[in-house]
Scaffold this motif. Structure first.
Motif, PDB file in Angstrom:
ATOM      1  N   VAL A   1     -15.485   0.773  -5.743  1.00 31.95           N
ATOM      2  CA  VAL A   1     -14.402   2.114  -4.829  1.00 31.95           C
ATOM      3  C   VAL A   1     -14.905   2.003  -3.621  1.00 31.95           C
ATOM      4  O   VAL A   1     -15.861   2.292  -3.037  1.00 31.95           O
ATOM      5  CB  VAL A   1     -15.121   3.537  -5.571  1.00 31.95           C
ATOM      6  CG1 VAL A   1     -14.270   4.445  -4.910  1.00 31.95           C
ATOM      7  CG2 VAL A   1     -15.077   3.570  -7.187  1.00 31.95           C
ATOM      8  N   ALA A   2     -13.959   1.537  -2.783  1.00 33.29           N
ATOM      9  CA  ALA A   2     -13.859   1.289  -1.302  1.00 33.29           C
ATOM     10  C   ALA A   2     -12.533   1.360  -0.636  1.00 33.29           C
ATOM     11  O   ALA A   2     -11.626   1.059  -1.411  1.00 33.29           O
ATOM     12  CB  ALA A   2     -14.969   0.023  -0.982  1.00 33.29           C
TER      13      ALA A   2
ATOM     14  N   ASN B   1     -14.753  -0.074   5.059  1.00 30.49           N
ATOM     15  CA  ASN B   1     -15.130   1.078   5.615  1.00 30.49           C
ATOM     16  C   ASN B   1     -16.739   1.436   4.722  1.00 30.49           C
ATOM     17  O   ASN B   1     -16.744   1.158   3.534  1.00 30.49           O
ATOM     18  CB  ASN B   1     -14.331   2.153   5.431  1.00 30.49           C
ATOM     19  CG  ASN B   1     -12.873   1.781   6.066  1.00 30.49           C
ATOM     20  OD1 ASN B   1     -12.950   1.531   7.149  1.00 30.49           O
ATOM     21  ND2 ASN B   1     -12.141   1.858   5.585  1.00 30.49           N
ATOM     22  N   ASN B   2     -17.407   2.432   5.654  1.00 31.96           N
ATOM     23  CA  ASN B   2     -18.743   2.808   5.189  1.00 31.96           C
ATOM     24  C   ASN B   2     -19.767   1.581   4.916  1.00 31.96           C
ATOM     25  O   ASN B   2     -20.614   1.689   4.034  1.00 31.96           O
ATOM     26  CB  ASN B   2     -18.569   3.678   3.930  1.00 31.96           C
ATOM     27  CG  ASN B   2     -17.693   4.847   4.381  1.00 31.96           C
ATOM     28  OD1 ASN B   2     -18.024   5.573   5.386  1.00 31.96           O
ATOM     29  ND2 ASN B   2     -17.081   5.416   3.445  1.00 31.96           N
ATOM     30  N   SER B   3     -19.487   0.429   5.416  1.00 33.21           N
ATOM     31  CA  SER B   3     -20.305  -0.933   5.303  1.00 33.21           C
ATOM     32  C   SER B   3     -20.244  -1.378   6.697  1.00 33.21           C
ATOM     33  O   SER B   3     -19.469  -1.229   7.542  1.00 33.21           O
ATOM     34  CB  SER B   3     -20.124  -1.671   4.078  1.00 33.21           C
ATOM     35  OG  SER B   3     -18.990  -2.473   4.369  1.00 33.21           O
TER      36      SER B   3
ATOM     37  N   THR C   1      -4.973   1.425   6.256  1.00 34.46           N
ATOM     38  CA  THR C   1      -6.416   1.420   5.579  1.00 34.46           C
ATOM     39  C   THR C   1      -5.755   1.541   4.189  1.00 34.46           C
ATOM     40  O   THR C   1      -4.978   2.224   3.607  1.00 34.46           O
ATOM     41  CB  THR C   1      -7.316   2.814   5.820  1.00 34.46           C
ATOM     42  OG1 THR C   1      -7.669   3.007   7.106  1.00 34.46           O
ATOM     43  CG2 THR C   1      -8.286   2.747   4.771  1.00 34.46           C
ATOM     44  N   LEU C   2      -6.435   0.546   3.207  1.00 34.30           N
ATOM     45  CA  LEU C   2      -5.858   0.259   1.723  1.00 34.30           C
ATOM     46  C   LEU C   2      -7.309   0.240   1.059  1.00 34.30           C
ATOM     47  O   LEU C   2      -8.286   0.239   1.344  1.00 34.30           O
ATOM     48  CB  LEU C   2      -5.127  -0.986   1.507  1.00 34.30           C
ATOM     49  CG  LEU C   2      -4.058  -1.406   2.555  1.00 34.30           C
ATOM     50  CD1 LEU C   2      -3.666  -2.685   2.597  1.00 34.30           C
ATOM     51  CD2 LEU C   2      -3.089  -0.465   1.834  1.00 34.30           C
ATOM     52  N   PRO C   3      -7.076   0.746  -0.271  1.00 35.00           N
ATOM     53  CA  PRO C   3      -8.229   0.905  -1.177  1.00 35.00           C
ATOM     54  C   PRO C   3      -8.508  -0.600  -1.748  1.00 35.00           C
ATOM     55  O   PRO C   3      -7.563  -1.363  -1.706  1.00 35.00           O
ATOM     56  CB  PRO C   3      -7.572   1.815  -2.397  1.00 35.00           C
ATOM     57  CG  PRO C   3      -6.052   1.512  -2.238  1.00 35.00           C
ATOM     58  CD  PRO C   3      -5.891   1.613  -0.659  1.00 35.00           C
ATOM     59  N   LEU C   4      -9.572  -0.722  -1.898  1.00 32.29           N
ATOM     60  CA  LEU C   4     -10.136  -2.155  -2.486  1.00 32.29           C
ATOM     61  C   LEU C   4      -9.292  -2.393  -3.617  1.00 32.29           C
ATOM     62  O   LEU C   4      -9.095  -3.939  -3.871  1.00 32.29           O
ATOM     63  CB  LEU C   4     -11.558  -2.028  -2.881  1.00 32.29           C
ATOM     64  CG  LEU C   4     -12.253  -3.205  -2.853  1.00 32.29           C
ATOM     65  CD1 LEU C   4     -12.165  -4.227  -1.620  1.00 32.29           C
ATOM     66  CD2 LEU C   4     -13.832  -3.256  -3.305  1.00 32.29           C
ATOM     67  N   ASN C   5      -8.896  -1.694  -4.572  1.00 35.09           N
ATOM     68  CA  ASN C   5      -8.059  -2.144  -5.742  1.00 35.09           C
ATOM     69  C   ASN C   5      -6.700  -2.624  -5.462  1.00 35.09           C
ATOM     70  O   ASN C   5      -6.098  -3.078  -6.431  1.00 35.09           O
ATOM     71  CB  ASN C   5      -7.909  -0.851  -6.815  1.00 35.09           C
ATOM     72  CG  ASN C   5      -7.531   0.301  -6.181  1.00 35.09           C
ATOM     73  OD1 ASN C   5      -6.581   0.232  -5.426  1.00 35.09           O
ATOM     74  ND2 ASN C   5      -7.845   1.280  -6.834  1.00 35.09           N
TER      75      ASN C   5
ATOM     76  N   GLU D   1      -6.132 -13.574  -5.209  1.00 34.46           N
ATOM     77  CA  GLU D   1      -4.997 -14.370  -4.524  1.00 34.46           C
ATOM     78  C   GLU D   1      -3.832 -13.745  -4.098  1.00 34.46           C
ATOM     79  O   GLU D   1      -3.133 -12.934  -4.687  1.00 34.46           O
ATOM     80  CB  GLU D   1      -4.714 -15.679  -5.542  1.00 34.46           C
ATOM     81  CG  GLU D   1      -5.680 -16.663  -5.817  1.00 34.46           C
ATOM     82  CD  GLU D   1      -6.209 -17.519  -4.791  1.00 34.46           C
ATOM     83  OE1 GLU D   1      -5.559 -17.611  -3.329  1.00 34.46           O
ATOM     84  OE2 GLU D   1      -7.428 -18.136  -4.629  1.00 34.46           O
ATOM     85  N   ASP D   2      -3.197 -14.270  -2.904  1.00 34.15           N
ATOM     86  CA  ASP D   2      -1.936 -13.760  -2.568  1.00 34.15           C
ATOM     87  C   ASP D   2      -1.579 -12.301  -2.300  1.00 34.15           C
ATOM     88  O   ASP D   2      -0.704 -11.515  -2.561  1.00 34.15           O
ATOM     89  CB  ASP D   2      -0.652 -14.109  -3.539  1.00 34.15           C
ATOM     90  CG  ASP D   2      -0.949 -15.653  -4.010  1.00 34.15           C
ATOM     91  OD1 ASP D   2      -0.942 -16.365  -2.902  1.00 34.15           O
ATOM     92  OD2 ASP D   2      -0.599 -15.824  -5.189  1.00 34.15           O
ATOM     93  N   THR D   3      -2.849 -11.529  -1.890  1.00 38.72           N
ATOM     94  CA  THR D   3      -2.622 -10.196  -1.368  1.00 38.72           C
ATOM     95  C   THR D   3      -1.806 -10.157  -0.222  1.00 38.72           C
ATOM     96  O   THR D   3      -1.862 -10.938   0.846  1.00 38.72           O
ATOM     97  CB  THR D   3      -3.946  -9.712  -0.942  1.00 38.72           C
ATOM     98  OG1 THR D   3      -4.660  -9.728  -2.234  1.00 38.72           O
ATOM     99  CG2 THR D   3      -3.704  -8.197  -0.687  1.00 38.72           C
ATOM    100  N   GLU D   4      -0.788  -9.334  -0.048  1.00 39.37           N
ATOM    101  CA  GLU D   4       0.031  -9.243   1.135  1.00 39.37           C
ATOM    102  C   GLU D   4      -0.098  -8.022   1.991  1.00 39.37           C
ATOM    103  O   GLU D   4       0.113  -6.812   1.347  1.00 39.37           O
ATOM    104  CB  GLU D   4       1.550  -9.498   0.783  1.00 39.37           C
ATOM    105  CG  GLU D   4       2.182  -9.452   2.118  1.00 39.37           C
ATOM    106  CD  GLU D   4       3.847  -9.729   2.008  1.00 39.37           C
ATOM    107  OE1 GLU D   4       4.217 -10.831   2.302  1.00 39.37           O
ATOM    108  OE2 GLU D   4       4.550  -8.629   1.352  1.00 39.37           O
ATOM    109  N   ILE D   5      -0.680  -8.007   3.330  1.00 41.60           N
ATOM    110  CA  ILE D   5      -0.670  -6.824   3.836  1.00 41.60           C
ATOM    111  C   ILE D   5       0.499  -6.679   4.913  1.00 41.60           C
ATOM    112  O   ILE D   5       0.292  -7.647   5.780  1.00 41.60           O
ATOM    113  CB  ILE D   5      -2.009  -6.557   4.326  1.00 41.60           C
ATOM    114  CG1 ILE D   5      -3.195  -6.707   3.286  1.00 41.60           C
ATOM    115  CG2 ILE D   5      -2.364  -5.445   5.201  1.00 41.60           C
ATOM    116  CD1 ILE D   5      -4.630  -6.558   3.708  1.00 41.60           C
TER     117      ILE D   5
END
Length: 424
Positions: A84-85, A60-62, A98-102, A107-111
């Motif tokens: 911070v995004a 977002n915002n990019s 919508t999720l924060p960048l942190n 690796e292995d990010t699950e959404i």
């Protein structure tokens, strides 16, 4: 060179042309200093854990974005100084998130996305009942709804050819697109910023399929820019339109219109248009070309073939997606999936080839200059990736550019190539 389109039934039809010839490949390695943070993971269905393909991830915002592969996997590269995004994940049939960048990991990010279950037919916003009038309104609002400024887009393009279940050819490129305004008749211009390819000779017959057009095959799927290929305003009477059940895309109410050509004497188009209910904007299209008439299809799509063989397409499927930025929409993703059969007179069994080409816009910016064409080596719409692109590289080759994460079968082919390079 011949043009990559022909006249059919009074309209232009894009040619995803094939030439059956031999070709060679060799290896090259390039590196680029990292100036980004890479996040990897998978987008899955919250109800059953199944992977979700073609999910769109936008920072977002990019103007940075990417898309999941057929296994639901993604790779998102973000500049190091952007800590911070937020990232919005959206796909047809699911509620956007919508999720924060942190939240993201290397690796292995699950959404997990929840399915859309709202009974949309009861929403008062839906008033359209005449599908043809809705499509005419969609076409009439092109100048209002789509980018009216010229822009520069960075895209990732991948082209794979499979014989049976085996990958026999892989071409990839980071592509720079000079995107002309949607209200301009001028064509888009393309240059290959970085590219690589490889071919597995051990799995090929004495011939190999070549797809002519490269990135232009997916770029020309931009139905609102190149309406002459499928659905120009003067052709509306040539189609049958019918309202389907509405849906949601990126949490926006969306009409769904089924369409099919009336004249079926030649290969004919049919599919679905997804039209934003509030603005009458085409935000997605999924369509196919009926090729039951093999002789007509072969004459349209196959330009060269060896003697003693019969080559024809048996399936041609297309998809185009649009993204919104500051109230204006633009081409975001295109995919063409094709399957061809090669029959030999003296062979009992035929050969089947599946060709998949897809391109995702990963970044874009407005462009006010007039010298881009002079400063770049442009590729021709008739480009054949296996001819005009040479070499393969390691993963550092792509630097900070976002790509579509390889499918498992493609990744296995890439790993084999890397091992061969390491032994050289």
């Amino acid at each position: 060179m011949e043009k990559s389109a022909i006249i059919s039934k009074g309209r232009w039809t894009p040619l995803f042309l094939l030439a059956l010839m031999l070709f060679f490949s060799f290896a090259i390695v390039a590196q680029e200093q990292k100036e980004y943070v890479e996040y990897k993971g998978e987008v899955v269905n919250d109800r059953n854990g199944r992977s979700i393909s073609s999910a769109y991830l936008a920072l977002n915002n990019s103007n940075i974005s990417t898309i999941t592969n057929s296994d639901g996997e993604f790779s998102l590269k973000v500049p190091k100084d952007l800590t911070v995004a937020t990232v919005t994940i959206s796909v047809l049939g699911f509620q956007s998130k919508t999720l924060p960048l942190n939240y993201f990991k290397s690796e292995d990010t699950e959404i997990r996305l929840a399915e859309t279950v709202e009974e949309l037919a009861e929403v008062n916003l839906y008033q359209a009942t005449n599908a043809k009038l809705l499509v005419e309104e969609m076409l009439s609002k092109k100048d209002e709804n789509y980018l009216s400024d010229q822009s520069l887009m960075t895209s990732f393009y991948r082209e794979t050819i499979k014989k049976g279940w085996s990958n026999v050819s892989l071409s990839e490129a980071v592509v720079k697109i000079y995107k002309t305004p949607y209200n301009s008749p001028k064509k888009d211009l393309v240059t290959l910023y970085k590219a690589r390819k490889s071919t597995d000779y051990d799995k090929l017959d004495t011939i190999a399929l070549k797809l002519r057009g490269g990135p232009f095959n997916t770029l020309y799927l931009d139905m609102m820019k190149y309406s002459e290929y499928v659905l120009r305003p003067q052709m509306v009477d040539s189609y049958n339109f019918k309202m389907d059940e509405p849906t949601k895309i990126n949490d926006r109410y969306t009409y769904v219109v089924d369409f099919a050509e009336l004249d079926r004497s030649d290969p004919w188009y049919y599919g679905k248009l997804f039209i934003d209910a509030e603005t009458s904007t085409l935000v997605k299209a999924i369509y196919s070309l009926n090729v039951d008439d093999r002789d007509a299809a072969a004459a349209m799509f196959v330009k060269k073939k060896p003697g003693g063989s019969k080559v024809y397409p048996i399936e041609l499927n297309y998809e185009v997606d649009y993204a919104q930025n500051n109230g204006k929409w633009h081409y975001a993703y295109g995919r063409a999936q094709m399957e061809y059969v090669v029959n030999w007179k003296k062979k009992i069994f035929n050969s089947r080839y599946k060709i998949n080409s897809e391109m995702v816009v990963t970044n874009w910016e407005k462009y006010s200059g007039d010298d881009w064409k002079k400063r770049n080596d442009l590729i021709h719409p008739n480009i054949v990736m296996v001819d005009d692109v040479s070499g393969f590289s390691d993963t550092e080759f792509w630097g900070s550019n976002n790509i579509i994460e390889p499918e498992k079968s493609i990744q296995n082919a890439i790993d084999k190539i890397k091992r061969k390079i390491d032994r050289q």
